[in-house]
Scaffold this active site. Structure first.
Site, PDB file in Angstrom:
ATOM      1  N   ARG A   1     -31.810 -18.509 -12.489  1.00 47.82           N
ATOM      2  CA  ARG A   1     -32.972 -18.720 -13.334  1.00 47.82           C
ATOM      3  C   ARG A   1     -34.022 -19.521 -12.589  1.00 47.82           C
ATOM      4  NH1 ARG A   1     -32.951 -20.789 -18.476  1.00 47.82           N
ATOM      5  NH2 ARG A   1     -31.237 -19.442 -18.981  1.00 47.82           N
TER       6      ARG A   1
ATOM      7  N   LYS B   1     -35.605 -23.949 -24.258  1.00 49.22           N
ATOM      8  CA  LYS B   1     -36.338 -23.701 -25.508  1.00 49.22           C
ATOM      9  C   LYS B   1     -36.164 -24.841 -26.486  1.00 49.22           C
ATOM     10  CE  LYS B   1     -36.372 -18.759 -25.761  1.00 49.22           C
ATOM     11  NZ  LYS B   1     -35.535 -17.730 -26.338  1.00 49.22           N
TER      12      LYS B   1
ATOM     13  N   GLU C   1     -34.796 -13.613 -27.117  1.00 46.61           N
ATOM     14  CA  GLU C   1     -34.421 -13.990 -28.478  1.00 46.61           C
ATOM     15  C   GLU C   1     -35.674 -14.572 -29.122  1.00 46.61           C
ATOM     16  OE1 GLU C   1     -31.194 -16.790 -28.800  1.00 46.61           O
ATOM     17  OE2 GLU C   1     -31.465 -16.915 -30.969  1.00 46.61           O
TER      18      GLU C   1
HETATM   19  P1  ATP Z   1     -32.067 -20.304 -24.555  1.00 49.31           P
HETATM   20  O1  ATP Z   1     -32.556 -21.355 -23.603  1.00 49.31           O
HETATM   21  O2  ATP Z   1     -32.483 -20.496 -25.975  1.00 49.31           O
HETATM   22  O3  ATP Z   1     -30.664 -19.807 -24.351  1.00 49.31           O
HETATM   23  P2  ATP Z   1     -33.180 -18.225 -22.987  1.00 49.31           P
HETATM   24  O4  ATP Z   1     -34.080 -19.035 -22.150  1.00 49.31           O
HETATM   25  O5  ATP Z   1     -31.968 -17.594 -22.425  1.00 49.31           O
HETATM   26  O6  ATP Z   1     -32.856 -19.020 -24.280  1.00 49.31           O
HETATM   27  P3  ATP Z   1     -33.888 -15.673 -24.052  1.00 49.31           P
HETATM   28  O7  ATP Z   1     -34.923 -15.359 -25.048  1.00 49.31           O
HETATM   29  O8  ATP Z   1     -32.483 -15.330 -24.370  1.00 49.31           O
HETATM   30  O9  ATP Z   1     -34.061 -17.181 -23.735  1.00 49.31           O
HETATM   31  O10 ATP Z   1     -34.291 -15.066 -22.646  1.00 49.31           O
HETATM   32  C1  ATP Z   1     -34.673 -13.737 -22.472  1.00 49.31           C
HETATM   33  C2  ATP Z   1     -34.413 -13.329 -21.056  1.00 49.31           C
HETATM   34  O11 ATP Z   1     -35.120 -14.162 -20.161  1.00 49.31           O
HETATM   35  C3  ATP Z   1     -32.944 -13.455 -20.731  1.00 49.31           C
HETATM   36  O12 ATP Z   1     -32.544 -12.291 -20.019  1.00 49.31           O
HETATM   37  C4  ATP Z   1     -32.869 -14.670 -19.857  1.00 49.31           C
HETATM   38  O13 ATP Z   1     -31.836 -14.584 -18.936  1.00 49.31           O
HETATM   39  C5  ATP Z   1     -34.247 -14.688 -19.182  1.00 49.31           C
HETATM   40  N1  ATP Z   1     -34.620 -16.051 -18.842  1.00 49.31           N
HETATM   41  C6  ATP Z   1     -34.707 -17.101 -19.662  1.00 49.31           C
HETATM   42  N2  ATP Z   1     -35.031 -18.222 -18.991  1.00 49.31           N
HETATM   43  C7  ATP Z   1     -35.169 -17.867 -17.700  1.00 49.31           C
HETATM   44  C8  ATP Z   1     -35.503 -18.572 -16.501  1.00 49.31           C
HETATM   45  N3  ATP Z   1     -35.756 -19.881 -16.502  1.00 49.31           N
HETATM   46  N4  ATP Z   1     -35.556 -17.878 -15.341  1.00 49.31           N
HETATM   47  C9  ATP Z   1     -35.308 -16.561 -15.337  1.00 49.31           C
HETATM   48  N5  ATP Z   1     -34.992 -15.828 -16.421  1.00 49.31           N
HETATM   49  C10 ATP Z   1     -34.916 -16.473 -17.594  1.00 49.31           C
HETATM   50 MG    MG Z   2     -30.616 -16.506 -24.083  1.00 46.14          MG
END
Ligand code: ATP
Ligand code: MG
Length: 555
Positions: free
Chosen positions: A263, A273, A36
């Site tokens: 994650r 974020k 996003e």
């Molecule tokens: P928010 O914290 O704002 O919900 P997010 O960290 O999920 O955002 P996105 O931009 O939606 O951010 O993430 C893009 C992709 O990266 C998604 O598929 C998410 O699952 C993955 N992702 C985000 N954070 C992690 C993490 N800490 N470890 C592994 N994958 C991650």
């Molecule tokens: Mg997300």
């Protein structure tokens, strides 16, 4: 890094894919990385990027980059551009498959009409508060909305008018008609569309006042792109029934499968974020690319290599259990990579002048650029009457076991001679101004007759030195899990995470080093040229120390 180190380790997702290819369920796999654009990418995203692009690479499939841009208020083009740059920097290529969920807004609208026609969606007029009250709890079922049984015709008419902008924000939503008594709250008639007037979307401008929710958009976007394995983090496990419901009930061309993995959580930093946005917005760091940040832009500026981050992501593996990864694991990945690749240089960070009393002519010393890699060649280092050594390499009252320079003692200058400290020159306040030392000119590349000199220190010729600023970075937080137990994570910010040293003295071979060039400063650590650097004012950042000494103090 060797090829073996870069070859992917197996994991449960690879095994699922292998089985799907073996059974003929798929001829070719397709994955996607779906950020996003509401912030910069961080090391947690790297795990997802390496996983998605890496799987496509190793199984001969494809991986799309798709922006999940259904929440335009927090999104913008700066984030879109930074994300593209970071994915490329990590070494991955989406070729011509750059997509935006907003590319599908028209199709998503059409599928919503299809759901209404099938009696599977309705326009609801409960406001947010009422909707919450009707939703029930984990232990109690929800209640049907009074708008749940409207006719298809009425729903179609209202939905069309929602799109046309006839209704204000919050007055109506489109909801899936699933089951208000479902034990899974995500299935209690989830919202599919919200009204948002007055936002200018970075892709679609003002074309829409109706925005689809993530839970509705994501599965359909996956299906439209022919994604075979839709990988996401564990918190979406409970959303999977809704994901499956969406692809089962609209006429999409494929049926992707959602698979969840844990994650990445990393010690001594934060990854949400919202927190990263606040660190930037509240000025705790200097920007998204501050070298203290866990963002890819920050790690890049800190001197991390793409290879070291990919290797780290392979090492942490992919599982279904949540865990907290030690920062030392990330640091050892970069240390190993730079140990192999970074040319060696001498840099005196806290200069102390030493006058070599029996030297009058300049000389050139030959030094190898890498002790284990002759192919990296040699350089010559000027040597003269005045040199700088590091203040911490001299002690008037040496602690036990101190092997470096002391009054009357000897030490070897790296790549040069053995010197003996003859005199300590002080000012009236008793502060050391400089040292006088004699050089044993018979010790180039060999030990002095009959004595063993244990200590070796680095040095720089004063006449030829390049003055520089060196920024010493440390972990952004002083505790492993900032904000744990309800504390404010800000309170754990490490005030010493950045220390700026000025007037550092570098050997002349470092003159003109360009932004992003990496070196080992012998005995100090790995350093990279910062983008702030100019030829008049060179700036180097500490990437990582030579050893894992965190919390143990400098030695
Ligand atoms: P928010 O914290 O704002 O919900 P997010 O960290 O999920 O955002 P996105 O931009 O939606 O951010 O993430 C893009 C992709 O990266 C998604 O598929 C998410 O699952 C993955 N992702 C985000 N954070 C992690 C993490 N800490 N470890 C592994 N994958 C991650
Ligand atoms: Mg997300």
């Amino acid at each position: 890094m060797t090829d073996a180190a870069e070859s992917p380790r197996t994991n449960f997702i690879r095994q699922i894919i292998e089985a799907d290819l073996a059974s003929g369920k798929h001829d070719r796999i397709a994955t996607r990385f779906p950020p996003e654009p509401n912030g910069y990418l961080h090391i947690g995203h790297a795990k997802s990027i390496v996983l998605n692009f890496g799987l496509a690479q190793s199984f001969g499939g494809i991986c799309n980059l798709r922006f999940d841009d259904t929440n335009p208020i927090k999104e913008n083009m700066e984030f879109v551009e930074s994300i593209k740059e970071d994915v490329r920097w990590l070494g991955f290529d989406w070729e011509d498959r750059l997509y935006f969920a907003s590319d599908y807004f028209e199709q998503l609208y059409g599928f919503a009409v299809e759901l209404i026609e099938k009696g599977l969606a309705y326009v609801c007029e409960l406001n947010a508060e009422e909707m919450r009250a009707y939703r029930g709890t984990l232990t109690e079922p929800g209640k049907d909305s009074p708008y749940r049984d409207r006719s298809v015709e009425e729903n179609l008419d209202l939905f069309k008018r929602m799109r046309a902008g006839e209704f204000p924000d919050g007055s109506r939503t489109l909801r899936a008609r699933i089951d208000m008594a479902s034990p899974n709250i995500n299935l209690r008639d989830p919202v599919l569309y919200r009204i948002k007037h007055g936002v200018v979307h970075h892709q679609t401008g003002s074309a829409w006042c109706l925005y689809p929710t993530y839970d509705y958009t994501h599965p359909i976007s996956d299906a439209l792109e022919g994604i075979t394995h839709s990988l996401c983090t564990l918190e979406f496990e409970d959303h999977r029934p809704l994901y499956d419901w969406c692809v089962a009930n609209v006429s999409v061309p494929s049926k992707p499968r959602q698979i969840e993995f844990s994650r990445l959580n990393l010690e001594y930093t934060v990854m949400s974020k919202r927190r990263l946005t606040d660190l930037v917005g509240e000025g705790h760091v200097q920007g998204w690319d501050d070298p203290r940040m866990p963002t890819l832009a920050g790690l890049r500026r800190r001197g991390y290599t793409p290879a070291s981050i990919r290797e780290f992501c392979e090492r942490i593996g992919v599982t279904k259990s949540d865990n907290l990864v030690e920062m030392a694991l990330l640091e050892s990945a970069i240390r190993e990579d730079l140990d192999a690749k970074a040319p060696r240089r001498m840099a005196v960070l806290r200069p102390l002048k030493v006058v070599l009393t029996n030297v009058s002519e300049n000389q050139q010393m030959e030094a190898s650029n890498h002790p284990k890699d002759a192919a990296m060649g040699t350089r010559s280092i000027p040597f003269g009457r005045e040199i700088y050594i590091d203040r911490t390499d001299f002690e008037e009252q040496p602690p036990k076991g101190f092997k470096r320079l002391i009054p009357g003692g000897e030490v070897r200058l790296r790549n040069a001679y053995v010197i003996r400290c003859e005199e300590v020159v002080k000012n009236e306040a008793g502060e050391i101004l400089e040292l006088r030392a004699s050089v044993d000119l018979d010790t180039l590349g060999k030990n002095p007759e009959g004595r063993k000199v244990k200590g070796v220190i680095h040095w720089v010729s004063a006449e030829h030195a390049v003055s520089a600023e060196v920024r010493l970075y440390d972990r952004l937080f002083g505790v492993a899990t900032p904000g744990a137990g309800g504390a404010d994570y800000r309170e754990a910010i490490n005030p010493d995470a950045l220390r700026v040293l000025t007037g550092c003295m570098l050997e002349p071979a470092l003159r003109g080093a360009e932004t992003g060039e990496r070196f080992q400063f012998e005995r100090e650590g790995y350093f990279v040229v910062d983008p702030d650097s100019t030829s008049e004012h060179p700036v180097f950042n500490l990437t990582v120390g030579l050893r894992d000494t965190w919390g143990k103090g400098r030695s």
